[in-house]
Design a protein around this motif. Sequence first.
Motif, PDB file in Angstrom:
ATOM      1  N   ASP A  13     -11.457 -21.050 -20.869  1.00 24.68           N
ATOM      2  CA  ASP A  13     -10.647 -22.251 -21.101  1.00 24.68           C
ATOM      3  C   ASP A  13      -9.309 -21.883 -21.735  1.00 24.68           C
ATOM      4  O   ASP A  13      -8.257 -22.391 -21.339  1.00 24.68           O
ATOM      5  N   LYS A  16      -7.170 -20.070 -19.045  1.00 24.63           N
ATOM      6  CA  LYS A  16      -6.545 -20.993 -18.088  1.00 24.63           C
ATOM      7  C   LYS A  16      -5.331 -21.669 -18.697  1.00 24.63           C
ATOM      8  O   LYS A  16      -4.293 -21.819 -18.053  1.00 24.63           O
ATOM      9  N   ARG A 118      -5.083 -32.482 -19.983  1.00 27.66           N
ATOM     10  CA  ARG A 118      -4.940 -31.461 -18.951  1.00 27.66           C
ATOM     11  C   ARG A 118      -6.031 -31.688 -17.905  1.00 27.66           C
ATOM     12  O   ARG A 118      -6.955 -32.468 -18.114  1.00 27.66           O
ATOM     13  N   SER A 119      -5.946 -30.956 -16.826  1.00 26.70           N
ATOM     14  CA  SER A 119      -6.938 -31.144 -15.761  1.00 26.70           C
ATOM     15  C   SER A 119      -8.342 -30.750 -16.201  1.00 26.70           C
ATOM     16  O   SER A 119      -9.322 -31.339 -15.752  1.00 26.70           O
ATOM     17  N   ASN A 120      -8.443 -29.785 -17.118  1.00 27.21           N
ATOM     18  CA  ASN A 120      -9.763 -29.311 -17.532  1.00 27.21           C
ATOM     19  C   ASN A 120     -10.119 -29.616 -18.985  1.00 27.21           C
ATOM     20  O   ASN A 120     -11.161 -29.198 -19.462  1.00 27.21           O
ATOM     21  N   MET A 121      -9.242 -30.371 -19.707  1.00 29.49           N
ATOM     22  CA  MET A 121      -9.533 -30.642 -21.116  1.00 29.49           C
ATOM     23  C   MET A 121      -8.599 -31.702 -21.681  1.00 29.49           C
ATOM     24  O   MET A 121      -7.607 -32.068 -21.050  1.00 29.49           O
ATOM     25  N   THR A 135     -13.273 -29.843 -23.741  1.00 27.20           N
ATOM     26  CA  THR A 135     -13.266 -29.539 -22.309  1.00 27.20           C
ATOM     27  C   THR A 135     -13.963 -30.639 -21.514  1.00 27.20           C
ATOM     28  O   THR A 135     -14.690 -31.466 -22.063  1.00 27.20           O
ATOM     29  N   ASN A 136     -13.748 -30.603 -20.208  1.00 26.40           N
ATOM     30  CA  ASN A 136     -14.408 -31.564 -19.318  1.00 26.40           C
ATOM     31  C   ASN A 136     -15.926 -31.438 -19.393  1.00 26.40           C
ATOM     32  O   ASN A 136     -16.637 -32.417 -19.197  1.00 26.40           O
ATOM     33  N   ARG A 137     -16.435 -30.231 -19.672  1.00 28.52           N
ATOM     34  CA  ARG A 137     -17.883 -30.047 -19.810  1.00 28.52           C
ATOM     35  C   ARG A 137     -18.429 -30.921 -20.937  1.00 28.52           C
ATOM     36  O   ARG A 137     -19.521 -31.465 -20.845  1.00 28.52           O
ATOM     37  N   LYS A 143     -14.098 -38.927 -20.149  1.00 28.94           N
ATOM     38  CA  LYS A 143     -12.769 -38.346 -20.364  1.00 28.94           C
ATOM     39  C   LYS A 143     -11.669 -39.408 -20.329  1.00 28.94           C
ATOM     40  O   LYS A 143     -10.839 -39.473 -21.230  1.00 28.94           O
TER      41      LYS A 143
END
Length: 156
Positions: A13, A16, A118-121, A135-137, A143
């Motif tokens: 993460d 990235k 962001r796209s992932n967080m 994070t997305n996880r 989200k």
Amino acid sequence: MDYKFKCDVKASDLWKMAMKRTYKSIVGVVNVVFTVAMIALVIRFWGEASSFMRSVMVIGCLLFPVIQPLATYGKSAKQLEDMPKDMELSFDDRGVHVETGGKSEDIKWKKISNAIKRSNMIIVMSDDRHGYMLTNRVLGDQKESFYQYLCSKIKG
């Protein structure tokens, strides 16, 4: 509404985020131009170069597309070692509550400077240089609603 998340940041993460920041800046443009120029030089001078110069040319071609990302990943892994483990963030009307290793801290909403999606967080900035990454996880399908909640609380 209350939100509670357990932070689960991985080295990938951080990597990235660092790579995206690099390649969205002038540094990324210079990296791409240098790599293309190196490939052109290798094609042009390969036949007449000594084995030492061929090695230097190959390393030059690999510098930005391979070596730099690997070094950035290593730096991300080292940075992750310095971050607290088992951090839990709670968000409610009073502010952000951070719990880690038996310690806790409360941050009022007026001290939260920004929320970056962001796209992932989502990154919740506690000041200009420090923040909490979710994070997305961790966020899952919450989200979007969580980001809207953050924006409403930060703007007051």
